[in-house]
Design a protein around this motif. Structure first.
Motif, PDB file in Angstrom:
ATOM      1  N   PRO A  84      36.022  40.013  40.007  1.00 22.77           N
ATOM      2  CA  PRO A  84      34.675  39.624  40.456  1.00 22.77           C
ATOM      3  C   PRO A  84      34.297  40.294  41.767  1.00 22.77           C
ATOM      4  O   PRO A  84      35.137  40.509  42.644  1.00 22.77           O
ATOM      5  CB  PRO A  84      34.786  38.109  40.616  1.00 22.77           C
ATOM      6  CG  PRO A  84      36.233  37.854  40.842  1.00 22.77           C
ATOM      7  CD  PRO A  84      36.967  38.884  40.056  1.00 22.77           C
ATOM      8  N   HIS A  85      33.005  40.630  41.892  1.00 25.68           N
ATOM      9  CA  HIS A  85      32.466  41.203  43.124  1.00 25.68           C
ATOM     10  C   HIS A  85      31.163  40.491  43.484  1.00 25.68           C
ATOM     11  O   HIS A  85      30.418  40.066  42.609  1.00 25.68           O
ATOM     12  CB  HIS A  85      32.183  42.696  42.952  1.00 25.68           C
ATOM     13  CG  HIS A  85      33.407  43.545  42.829  1.00 25.68           C
ATOM     14  ND1 HIS A  85      34.064  43.724  41.629  1.00 25.68           N
ATOM     15  CD2 HIS A  85      34.108  44.244  43.752  1.00 25.68           C
ATOM     16  CE1 HIS A  85      35.110  44.502  41.825  1.00 25.68           C
ATOM     17  NE2 HIS A  85      35.157  44.831  43.100  1.00 25.68           N
ATOM     18  N   GLN A  86      30.926  40.392  44.759  1.00 24.63           N
ATOM     19  CA  GLN A  86      29.688  39.803  45.260  1.00 24.63           C
ATOM     20  C   GLN A  86      28.759  40.920  45.704  1.00 24.63           C
ATOM     21  O   GLN A  86      29.183  41.875  46.376  1.00 24.63           O
ATOM     22  CB  GLN A  86      29.985  38.879  46.438  1.00 24.63           C
ATOM     23  CG  GLN A  86      28.739  38.223  47.029  1.00 24.63           C
ATOM     24  CD  GLN A  86      29.065  37.350  48.229  1.00 24.63           C
ATOM     25  OE1 GLN A  86      30.214  37.236  48.614  1.00 24.63           O
ATOM     26  NE2 GLN A  86      28.031  36.759  48.812  1.00 24.63           N
ATOM     27  N   ASN A 362      28.706  44.290  34.179  1.00 23.82           N
ATOM     28  CA  ASN A 362      29.732  43.455  33.539  1.00 23.82           C
ATOM     29  C   ASN A 362      31.129  43.891  33.968  1.00 23.82           C
ATOM     30  O   ASN A 362      32.002  43.052  34.231  1.00 23.82           O
ATOM     31  CB  ASN A 362      29.608  43.522  32.017  1.00 23.82           C
ATOM     32  CG  ASN A 362      28.397  42.779  31.496  1.00 23.82           C
ATOM     33  OD1 ASN A 362      27.826  41.943  32.189  1.00 23.82           O
ATOM     34  ND2 ASN A 362      27.992  43.072  30.270  1.00 23.82           N
ATOM     35  N   GLY A 365      32.163  42.667  37.260  1.00 24.52           N
ATOM     36  CA  GLY A 365      32.310  41.224  37.390  1.00 24.52           C
ATOM     37  C   GLY A 365      31.422  40.661  38.477  1.00 24.52           C
ATOM     38  O   GLY A 365      31.846  39.810  39.261  1.00 24.52           O
ATOM     39  N   ILE A 366      30.187  41.168  38.541  1.00 22.59           N
ATOM     40  CA  ILE A 366      29.282  40.737  39.604  1.00 22.59           C
ATOM     41  C   ILE A 366      28.964  39.255  39.430  1.00 22.59           C
ATOM     42  O   ILE A 366      28.500  38.833  38.366  1.00 22.59           O
ATOM     43  CB  ILE A 366      28.003  41.596  39.600  1.00 22.59           C
ATOM     44  CG1 ILE A 366      28.351  43.023  40.045  1.00 22.59           C
ATOM     45  CG2 ILE A 366      26.938  40.999  40.501  1.00 22.59           C
ATOM     46  CD1 ILE A 366      27.198  43.987  39.982  1.00 22.59           C
ATOM     47  N   GLU A 367      29.226  38.471  40.469  1.00 18.05           N
ATOM     48  CA  GLU A 367      29.070  37.026  40.383  1.00 18.05           C
ATOM     49  C   GLU A 367      27.609  36.626  40.396  1.00 18.05           C
ATOM     50  O   GLU A 367      27.164  35.768  39.637  1.00 18.05           O
ATOM     51  CB  GLU A 367      29.811  36.361  41.546  1.00 18.05           C
ATOM     52  CG  GLU A 367      31.333  36.551  41.465  1.00 18.05           C
ATOM     53  CD  GLU A 367      32.052  35.954  42.648  1.00 18.05           C
ATOM     54  OE1 GLU A 367      31.409  35.714  43.684  1.00 18.05           O
ATOM     55  OE2 GLU A 367      33.262  35.713  42.538  1.00 18.05           O
ATOM     56  N   ARG A 369      24.317  37.660  39.266  1.00 17.75           N
ATOM     57  CA  ARG A 369      23.805  38.657  38.342  1.00 17.75           C
ATOM     58  C   ARG A 369      22.409  39.123  38.758  1.00 17.75           C
ATOM     59  O   ARG A 369      21.477  38.333  38.846  1.00 17.75           O
ATOM     60  CB  ARG A 369      23.756  38.078  36.918  1.00 17.75           C
ATOM     61  CG  ARG A 369      23.328  39.075  35.839  1.00 17.75           C
ATOM     62  CD  ARG A 369      24.234  40.309  35.831  1.00 17.75           C
ATOM     63  NE  ARG A 369      25.637  39.991  35.745  1.00 17.75           N
ATOM     64  CZ  ARG A 369      26.282  39.828  34.587  1.00 17.75           C
ATOM     65  NH1 ARG A 369      25.653  39.952  33.450  1.00 17.75           N
ATOM     66  NH2 ARG A 369      27.566  39.533  34.586  1.00 17.75           N
TER      67      ARG A 369
END
Length: 372
Positions: A84-86, A362, A365-367, A369
């Protein structure tokens, strides 16, 4: 894949994963920013392999490498979910209303007889936290499609600066094995759905779409015309097939030919064919001029990424569904485009680019969206 092994071996500078296997290049013996010079060096035997990326406009800087080793595997990259990435910041080039205006301008030029088709793209600049791990991203991209498609090119190794080009292109520009040449163009698309009935309906509608079949035919005709002088025979199916990635349905046509001259390399063929109307348009010169006027320089997006060995065999993919990472691995640019023809609907074209951007989002893993 992107870092040296603990024993001090040369780092990986290139990987291409395909359903038929993968190719990894290690180390750098020579870099090229001139694609034609790389092809000449390969053709004359001055180098024994070339890997990397060709730009959309061949006169722009390439990112091509003669590696220390080129290793083939019978297996594609093993996929795994992305970390995941912010999103810390995001900017669109252009925003949705401006892209719609560009599409309307293109449709008018097509109606006026100046163009038959042009592919317009949007780009998105994103800053993320934490920094992107290239190895993890390549595995996440491979996870996102049933064929295990993924690629990575150490752009800095070719140009003497940092950065990676990473993606998961489904579209084979050209493969050469001996005298056998294969192309598998993708043009005409529709977003997929998590609902099976809706997804099937989208596929059926794409297969029956006159607009998308027209767009696809431009690409097939272009490839046949470019290859014919160099082949003793070419086989082209009468109608396209349906293919899918994790996010998009596509029309696709497998093209097979037999070369007259076995000494023509896969890199020569990639330069002959790229960019196709799948990422440029037709007539090619007018479409490319329109693209440069409204988008500016595309760089490596829309070009080709692949490899070619000393025997001239190799495989090159169209550089789509991709991103370019900066040296610090925290900032990136990604792109998505769509083919504009006379029957195009501006709103649908905006939606198509948004759907295609999901491949990269996707995998990252963008938290939070985004809705670009």
């Amino acid at each position: 894949m992107a870092n040296p092994d603990a024993d001090g071996a040369d780092p990986d500078v290139f990987i291409l994963s395909r359903p038929t296997g993968s190719v990894v290049a290690n180390g750098v013996r020579r870099g090229f920013v001139d694609a034609r010079a790389a092809a000449e060096a390969l053709r004359t035997g001055a180098v024994d392999a070339v890997v990397g990326a060709i730009p959309f406009d061949v006169d722009d800087p390439a990112a091509l490498i003669t590696p220390g080793t080129l290793v083939h595997s019978a297996r594609p990259v093993a996929g795994s979910p992305g970390a995941p990435h912010q999103v810390l910041s995001m900017s669109l080039h252009p925003d949705q209303p401006t892209h719609r205006d560009r599409v309307e301008r293109a449709i008018k030029q097509i109606a006026d007889g100046e163009l038959d088709k042009v592919v317009l793209a949007r780009s998105v600049d994103v800053t993320l936290d934490p920094a992107v791990d290239v190895d993890d991203l390549i595995r996440a991209l491979a996870q996102g499609n049933s064929e295990g498609n993924a690629f990575g090119v150490d752009v800095g190794a070719a140009r003497g600066s940092g950065g990676w080009l990473v993606g998961a292109s489904p579209e084979l520009l050209v493969r050469k094995q001996g005298r056998t040449v294969t192309c598998h163009p993708y043009a005409g698309s529709a977003p997929r759905s998590a609902d099976p009935a809706t997804d099937r309906a989208a596929a059926d509608a794409l297969a029956a779409s006159a607009k998308d079949r027209t767009e696809h035919a431009f690409v097939v005709d272009y490839l046949r015309d470019r290859l014919t002088p160099h082949c003793v025979e070419i086989t082209v199916p009468p109608s396209p097939e349906l293919r899918s990635t994790g996010e998009i349905w596509h029309l696709a046509t497998p093209i097979h030919g037999t070369l007259r001259d076995e000494d023509m390399t896969a890199l020569d063929l990639a330069l002959l064919l790229s960019p196709t109307p799948a990422v440029c348009g037709t007539p090619s010169d007018l479409a490319a001029r329109f693209i440069r006027d409204v988008e500016g320089e595309r760089g490596l997006y829309g070009g080709a990424i692949g490899w070619c060995d000393g025997a001239g065999d190799g495989e090159w993919m169209v550089t789509i569904r991709c991103l370019e990472l900066t040296a610090d691995r925290r900032s990136l640019r990604t792109w998505a485009g769509g083919g504009i023809v006379a029957q195009s609907d501006p709103g649908a074209e905006v939606d198509e680019t948004t759907a295609k951007l999901r491949t990269v989002f996707n995998a990252l893993g963008i938290e939070t969206r985004p809705n670009p």
